[in-house]
Scaffold this active site. Structure first.
Site, PDB file in Angstrom:
ATOM      1  CE  LYS A  80      -4.094   1.749   2.511  1.00 18.07           C
ATOM      2  NZ  LYS A  80      -4.931   1.553   3.724  1.00 18.07           N
ATOM      3  CB  SER A 155      -8.196   3.763   2.714  1.00 15.33           C
ATOM      4  OG  SER A 155      -7.324   3.034   3.560  1.00 15.33           O
ATOM      5  CB  SER A 179      -8.369   0.936   5.602  1.00 14.16           C
ATOM      6  OG  SER A 179      -9.034   2.167   5.622  1.00 14.16           O
TER       7      SER A 179
END
Lengths: 500, 98
Positions: A80, A155, A179
């Site tokens: 990420k 997210s 997330s």
């Protein structure tokens, strides 16, 4: 299409260890897959094939030389883009950090490199991890491989879509209010938010420091466990890092036994507000667990009613402070107004141009919650609710070893559905937020497909702090039970993506 | 009644060093009023005696060994800066000309 990309990380690790395939071959297969599908899915913000292949070649060389390698050595991974990497730009999905190359690696990234996992690229996210859909990424949304018109969750929608579109067997996510878990649920994949402090936050671009936790993302429970074992452990660079080891998640995922386990159903996280197909699959899993000898009990957590409210005070308050560092001085963008460009005006102009609407909204809200005159009513009150939520969990875990709920209230929604209604967007997190407030571990795993739309549904498992192993034990059992019923893995029901 | 007025948004944005347009001010004031009203419900759950929790897993006196170890070079530390000079971060004037 190479069949290497459909293999699990554990299977790939076996093939690599026996010399049947090389890491270069495995890495190349995934890079080729990205070249074919990522234009449509948009999981990645950045890829550097040469660097990934060089890492893979290095692992192959080490293996040929007989060096001792970790269990996942040679298996490629996506990271990420809110974790710092010295060899790739790190933007956290924000314009304000566009093109920034950090001068140090996050501890988790350093651990991946040391364990021999080639890094395929950096995955998309809502700007600074604020969102549930990736629609707030400054670089455009990622798409759900099950239906490209729908969100992949947020997210961490880049990490969830990268594994569900077979561009990577493994990914790293971060979970501040869901997330990792919500994206896993809506893409038919697995993701764990470990106990707070189990995985280092050093080099994670902080959203809310008391809530953030880095964790593993994969397509099945065993792979997720193996990845948590690689990234977990004490880090002297993170003062909130747990000093003790939580044991082997991989071993826990291999037990496949739940007899006598007490499974608590959280009364407040079911019924109204949850899509019918989500509830139906959830109840089916409860029956599966009960029939296999687990003890199903109902638990009540009355303070959860206030969890979202408390979260959306604590998070903006911490974020407003954490994001003050983006000040046009040490890194990132600088915008100079035409006249009278004092540093204060430069900062304000930079932050206006560099931050998107959700980030501004939350910074302003956080500034308000912390300001004198509203502190007691907002931030102070939220900290008290946090205590009540911890007490609810304490009481629930006195009756149950593991708690269960649906991961999200709905299956993947369509782009645009909630973009201009912040409160509706925040409600997605209703089942995932309590774990972050209490610091306990949580996992989402596939729980079948909803009858009404054919889209993946997730089930969430929660355990007491430091008992992450219970998630893997129950999760692996449940996954096996589902595969027995459905005849194949849930991810194998996903439609083939058009290649090209 | 709206608690978060456009003037308040302008003030808060100023404290947070974010320039906002008039249009944004109106939009944020509306949205943040709704959010503020919703989050204020936390007060219904608590009383004066409820203790606060700022951190999920309490830890005390976290120290590491006080030893010299390699750190970023000056060049590395400045590598991401929008502007630097003589080994330092370079910024615009702190004070107004007036």
């Amino acid at each position: 299409m190479s069949d290497l990309i459909r293999k699990t990380a554990a299977e790939l690790a076996g093939l690599l260890a026996s010399g049947e395939v090389s890491s270069v071959e495995v890495t190349k297969a995934h890079l080729d897959r990205s070249a074919a599908v990522d234009k449509a899915v948009h999981s990645y913000l950045y890829q550097n094939p040469e660097s990934a292949l060089a890492s893979a070649a290095e692992v192959d060389r080490a293996r040929a030389a007989g060096e001792k390698l970790g269990p996942l050595a040679g298996v490629p991974i996506a990271v990420k883009d809110n974790l710092t990497t010295t060899d790739a730009p790190t933007t956290s999905g924000s314009k304000i950090l566009e093109g920034w190359i950090p001068p140090y690696d996050a501890t988790v990234v350093a651990k991946l490199r040391a364990a021999g996992l080639p890094i395929l690229g950096k995955t998309n996210l809502d700007e600074f991890a604020m969102g549930s859909s990736t629609e707030f990424s400054a670089y455009g949304p990622s798409r759900n491989p099950w239906d490209l018109e729908r969100i992949p969750g947020g997210s961490g929608g880049g990490s969830s879509s990268v594994v569900s579109s077979f561009q990577a067997p493994l990914a790293i996510g971060s979970d501040t209010g869901g997330s990792i878990r919500f994206p896993a649920a809506v893409t038919g994949t697995v993701g764990t938010k470990p106990t707070y402090g189990a995985v280092s936050r050093y080099g994670l671009i902080a959203l809310a420091s008391s809530l953030d936790q880095v964790g593993p993302v994969a397509r099945n429970v065993l792979d997720t466990a193996m990845l948590q074992d690689v990234i977990a452990g004490h880090d002297p660079f993170d003062s909130t890092s747990l000093p003790e080891s939580l044991g082997s998640m991989t071993e826990a995922a291999k037990k496949l036994d739940i007899k006598g386990m007490r499974i608590g159903v959280i009364k407040q996280l079911s019924g109204e507000g949850f899509q019918a197909g989500v509830t139906a699959r959830f109840n089916e899993s409860l029956n599966l667990l009960a029939n296999a000898g687990a003890d199903i009990v109902e638990v009540s957590c009355p303070s959860f009613e206030y969890a979202i409210a408390a979260y959306y005070l604590i998070l903006p308050a911490e974020a407003s402070s954490n994001l003050a560092k983006f000040d046009s001085v040490r890194y990132g963008m600088r915008v100079e107004p035409n006249e009278n460009a004092t540093i204060e005006r430069v900062m304000a102009a930079t932050r206006e141009a560099g931050f998107g609407p959700e980030v501004k909204r939350r910074i302003i809200l956080g500034t308000y919650a912390l300001s004198s005159g509203s502190y007691d009513k907002y931030y102070g009150a939220a900290l008290k609710v946090r205590t009540l939520i911890q007490r609810d969990f304490d009481a629930a875990f006195a009756k149950a070893d593991v708690l269960v709920s649906p991961t999200g209230p709905t299956t993947a929604f369509k782009f645009g559905d909630k973009i201009d209604d912040p409160l509706a967007m925040y409600l997605n997190d209703i089942a995932t937020i309590p774990a972050n407030l209490a610091g306990i571990p949580g996992m989402s795993l596939p729980n079948g497909l909803a009858v009404e739309d054919g889209l993946p549904v997730g089930i969430q498992l929660l355990a007491p702090a430091r008992e992450d192993a219970r998630l893997y034990q129950v999760g692996a059992w449940l996954e096996q039970a589902h595969e027995n019923i459905w005849g194949k893995r849930m991810i194998d029901f996903a439609p083939e993506l058009e290649v090209g | 009644m709206s608690e978060i007025t456009p003037d308040l948004v302008r003030h808060l944005a100023g404290l947070a060093r974010i320039l906002v347009t008039d249009e944004e001010v109106e939009h944020f004031a509306q949205q943040l009023s709704v959010i503020a009203e919703s989050v204020a419900t936390v007060n219904k759950a608590i009383d004066a005696d409820t203790p606060s929790t700022s951190h999920p897993i309490p830890m005390f006196n976290v120290f590491r060994e006080d030893v010299v170890r390699p750190s970023l070079t000056q060049e590395q530390a400045l590598s991401g800066a929008p502007d630097a000079a003589d080994g330092r971060f370079k910024v615009n004037a702190i004070l107004d000309e007036e």
